[in-house]
Write a protein that holds these residues in place. Structure first.
Motif, PDB file in Angstrom:
ATOM      1  N   ARG A  86       0.824  -1.216   0.000  1.00  0.00           N
ATOM      2  CA  ARG A  86       0.000   0.000   0.000  1.00  0.00           C
ATOM      3  C   ARG A  86       0.856   1.262   0.000  1.00  0.00           C
ATOM      4  N   PHE A  87       1.911   1.292   0.811  1.00  0.00           N
ATOM      5  CA  PHE A  87       2.703   2.520   0.958  1.00  0.00           C
ATOM      6  C   PHE A  87       4.012   2.502   0.165  1.00  0.00           C
ATOM      7  N   ILE A  88       4.433   1.342  -0.310  1.00  0.00           N
ATOM      8  CA  ILE A  88       5.689   1.249  -1.055  1.00  0.00           C
ATOM      9  C   ILE A  88       5.448   0.741  -2.474  1.00  0.00           C
ATOM     10  N   ALA A  89       4.804  -0.428  -2.575  1.00  0.00           N
ATOM     11  CA  ALA A  89       4.614  -1.046  -3.897  1.00  0.00           C
ATOM     12  C   ALA A  89       3.698  -0.221  -4.795  1.00  0.00           C
ATOM     13  N   LYS A  90       2.606   0.286  -4.231  1.00  0.00           N
ATOM     14  CA  LYS A  90       1.642   1.034  -5.044  1.00  0.00           C
ATOM     15  C   LYS A  90       2.248   2.313  -5.620  1.00  0.00           C
ATOM     16  N   PRO A  91       2.936   3.148  -4.816  1.00  0.00           N
ATOM     17  CA  PRO A  91       3.594   4.323  -5.411  1.00  0.00           C
ATOM     18  C   PRO A  91       4.629   3.954  -6.467  1.00  0.00           C
ATOM     19  N   CYS A  92       5.375   2.853  -6.249  1.00  0.00           N
ATOM     20  CA  CYS A  92       6.351   2.406  -7.247  1.00  0.00           C
ATOM     21  C   CYS A  92       5.656   2.059  -8.558  1.00  0.00           C
ATOM     22  N   ALA A  93       4.525   1.350  -8.446  1.00  0.00           N
ATOM     23  CA  ALA A  93       3.781   0.957  -9.643  1.00  0.00           C
ATOM     24  C   ALA A  93       3.267   2.177 -10.401  1.00  0.00           C
ATOM     25  N   ILE A  94       2.734   3.154  -9.676  1.00  0.00           N
ATOM     26  CA  ILE A  94       2.202   4.363 -10.301  1.00  0.00           C
ATOM     27  C   ILE A  94       3.311   5.150 -10.991  1.00  0.00           C
ATOM     28  N   ASN A  95       4.506   5.206 -10.347  1.00  0.00           N
ATOM     29  CA  ASN A  95       5.646   5.890 -10.960  1.00  0.00           C
ATOM     30  C   ASN A  95       6.107   5.201 -12.236  1.00  0.00           C
ATOM     31  N   LEU A  96       5.865   3.889 -12.328  1.00  0.00           N
ATOM     32  CA  LEU A  96       6.237   3.136 -13.526  1.00  0.00           C
ATOM     33  C   LEU A  96       5.153   3.201 -14.600  1.00  0.00           C
ATOM     34  N   GLY A  97       4.077   3.914 -14.300  1.00  0.00           N
ATOM     35  CA  GLY A  97       3.011   4.089 -15.287  1.00  0.00           C
ATOM     36  C   GLY A  97       1.943   3.015 -15.263  1.00  0.00           C
ATOM     37  N   ILE A  98       1.914   2.209 -14.198  1.00  0.00           N
ATOM     38  CA  ILE A  98       0.890   1.167 -14.071  1.00  0.00           C
ATOM     39  C   ILE A  98      -0.354   1.793 -13.457  1.00  0.00           C
ATOM     40  N   GLN A  99      -1.463   1.715 -14.169  1.00  0.00           N
ATOM     41  CA  GLN A  99      -2.695   2.358 -13.727  1.00  0.00           C
ATOM     42  C   GLN A  99      -3.535   1.426 -12.843  1.00  0.00           C
ATOM     43  N   ASP A 100      -4.373   2.034 -12.004  1.00  0.00           N
ATOM     44  CA  ASP A 100      -5.241   1.275 -11.102  1.00  0.00           C
ATOM     45  C   ASP A 100      -6.598   0.971 -11.740  1.00  0.00           C
ATOM     46  N   SER A 101      -6.734   1.285 -13.004  1.00  0.00           N
ATOM     47  CA  SER A 101      -8.018   1.071 -13.672  1.00  0.00           C
ATOM     48  C   SER A 101      -8.168  -0.385 -14.076  1.00  0.00           C
ATOM     49  N   GLY A 102      -9.358  -0.922 -13.867  1.00  0.00           N
ATOM     50  CA  GLY A 102      -9.636  -2.303 -14.218  1.00  0.00           C
ATOM     51  C   GLY A 102     -10.144  -2.410 -15.646  1.00  0.00           C
ATOM     52  N   PRO A 103     -10.542  -3.615 -16.060  1.00  0.00           N
ATOM     53  CA  PRO A 103     -11.071  -3.803 -17.414  1.00  0.00           C
ATOM     54  C   PRO A 103     -12.443  -3.162 -17.576  1.00  0.00           C
ATOM     55  N   HIS A 104     -12.894  -3.076 -18.819  1.00  0.00           N
ATOM     56  CA  HIS A 104     -14.215  -2.513 -19.128  1.00  0.00           C
ATOM     57  C   HIS A 104     -15.304  -3.309 -18.416  1.00  0.00           C
ATOM     58  N   ARG A 105     -16.183  -2.615 -17.689  1.00  0.00           N
ATOM     59  CA  ARG A 105     -17.232  -3.287 -16.919  1.00  0.00           C
ATOM     60  C   ARG A 105     -18.459  -3.541 -17.796  1.00  0.00           C
ATOM     61  N   ALA A 106     -19.069  -4.713 -17.578  1.00  0.00           N
ATOM     62  CA  ALA A 106     -20.286  -5.055 -18.330  1.00  0.00           C
ATOM     63  C   ALA A 106     -21.459  -4.229 -17.817  1.00  0.00           C
ATOM     64  N   GLN A 107     -22.336  -3.847 -18.737  1.00  0.00           N
ATOM     65  CA  GLN A 107     -23.488  -3.056 -18.314  1.00  0.00           C
ATOM     66  C   GLN A 107     -24.423  -3.920 -17.453  1.00  0.00           C
ATOM     67  N   PRO A 108     -25.046  -3.348 -16.419  1.00  0.00           N
ATOM     68  CA  PRO A 108     -25.904  -4.128 -15.512  1.00  0.00           C
ATOM     69  C   PRO A 108     -27.053  -4.794 -16.262  1.00  0.00           C
ATOM     70  N   ASN A 109     -27.241  -6.095 -15.993  1.00  0.00           N
ATOM     71  CA  ASN A 109     -28.351  -6.834 -16.589  1.00  0.00           C
ATOM     72  C   ASN A 109     -28.672  -8.003 -15.654  1.00  0.00           C
ATOM     73  N   ALA A 110     -29.830  -7.977 -15.033  1.00  0.00           N
ATOM     74  CA  ALA A 110     -30.196  -8.951 -14.000  1.00  0.00           C
ATOM     75  C   ALA A 110     -30.263 -10.373 -14.556  1.00  0.00           C
ATOM     76  N   ILE A 111     -30.802 -10.561 -15.761  1.00  0.00           N
ATOM     77  CA  ILE A 111     -30.951 -11.900 -16.343  1.00  0.00           C
ATOM     78  C   ILE A 111     -29.589 -12.519 -16.650  1.00  0.00           C
ATOM     79  N   LEU A 112     -28.726 -11.758 -17.337  1.00  0.00           N
ATOM     80  CA  LEU A 112     -27.396 -12.268 -17.685  1.00  0.00           C
ATOM     81  C   LEU A 112     -26.536 -12.480 -16.437  1.00  0.00           C
ATOM     82  N   GLU A 113     -26.712 -11.597 -15.458  1.00  0.00           N
ATOM     83  CA  GLU A 113     -25.948 -11.739 -14.211  1.00  0.00           C
ATOM     84  C   GLU A 113     -26.330 -13.028 -13.486  1.00  0.00           C
ATOM     85  N   LYS A 114     -27.627 -13.364 -13.509  1.00  0.00           N
ATOM     86  CA  LYS A 114     -28.097 -14.591 -12.860  1.00  0.00           C
ATOM     87  C   LYS A 114     -27.519 -15.822 -13.565  1.00  0.00           C
ATOM     88  N   VAL A 115     -27.500 -15.783 -14.897  1.00  0.00           N
ATOM     89  CA  VAL A 115     -26.917 -16.894 -15.666  1.00  0.00           C
ATOM     90  C   VAL A 115     -25.428 -17.013 -15.361  1.00  0.00           C
TER      91      VAL A 115
END
Length: 279
Positions: free
Chosen positions: A1-30
């Motif tokens: 949290r205090f060492i690795a994360k700043p190192c990663a950010i300085n190296l250009g590694i972003q905290d953003s995840g992959p594209h999220r699927a749009q909410p859909n109750a039927i597909l989510e249940k499947v």
């Protein structure tokens, strides 16, 4: 949290995840209750139910699967923690064992056994290693899930069993040799992962190739001909067989089987890397 994360950010590694699927109750249940990769028949049924194109549903499931994957930043931080520990404990082990007589003559592991003193440096080395592998055992269920989950679980069980068993039977001298030998290559693999996450491809390839060489030399060369030789043959000659001797060597041979499996995987990856030009 205090060492690795700043190192990663300085190296250009972003905290953003992959594209999220749009909410859909039927597909989510499947997705959560039935399948994460629906077949053609189920896709057609969902297409009629939702009035969606089949390709759109396939894209939704792909985004939903990727959504559960950890971010590169998360993986970088985990690898940096393991790199720090493996490098530190290996350095400590080499420094401690360099002046130990059994490091140069494995027969010293069995002279005057079991009446061998347990020094404070040896005790701390053992406790640190045991604590770390217990933490891996528990955190494996919450950390990033990988393809070798089952084989790593067996490895952690065998390692904890060996460390505990050898400590209880005062086989700590040969135990330190096993620990140090296994730590010799682990920090190189984590270094290769760090370079890969930071997109330093050449550095990643170099670390991985170095890791592969060290791993195969230590696990398929030094381990069977140095460690197993002393636990199977020198111990039999100097102190003779005893009931726990069979369990101790059984666990060590289990590790050797895992070494062979991993070496095959490493060689296969190295071969693919040579063919494709990168790891």
């Amino acid at each position: 949290r205090f060492i690795a994360k700043p190192c990663a950010i300085n190296l250009g590694i972003q905290d953003s995840g992959p594209h999220r699927a749009q909410p859909n109750a039927i597909l989510e249940k499947v997705f959560t209750s039935i399948t994460k990769s629906p077949d053609g028949k189920r896709l057609e049924g969902l297409s009629k139910q939702l009035d969606w194109d089949v390709r759109k549903i396939q894209r939704w499931f792909r985004h939903r699967r990727n959504q559960d994957k950890p971010t590169t930043l998360t993986k970088f931080c985990e690898s940096m923690w393991r790199f720090t520990f493996y490098l530190s404990i290996f350095s400590y082990g080499i420094r401690f064992l360099w002046s130990a007589p059994w490091f140069w003559d494995t027969r010293q592991c069995w002279y005057n056994y079991p009446f061998q003193p347990l020094t404070s440096r040896l005790y701390y080395y053992y406790i640190l290693e045991l604590a770390f592998y217990w933490s891996l055992m528990f955190s494996q269920f919450t950390d990033i899930k990988r393809k070798d989950f089952l084989i790593m679980f067996v490895h952690h069980l065998a390692t904890i069993g060996l460390i505990t068993f050898s400590y209880m039977n005062n086989m700590v001298r040969v135990g330190t040799l096993v620990l140090c030998l296994h730590d010799a290559s682990d920090f190189l693999l984590e270094a290769a992962k760090l370079a890969n996450y930071a997109k330093y491809q050449r550095l990643c390839d170099a670390f991985f190739m170095l890791f592969g060489v060290v791993f195969i030399v230590t696990r398929l060369g030094i381990y069977p001909f140095w460690i197993l030789n002393t636990t199977l043959f020198e111990s039999w000659e100097l102190i003779g067989p005893y009931p726990s001797w069979w369990l101790f060597n059984g666990l060590l041979i289990t590790l050797q089987i895992l070494h062979i499996i991993w070496s095959y995987l490493i060689i296969r990856i190295a071969y693919k890397a040579l063919v494709r030009g990168k790891v």
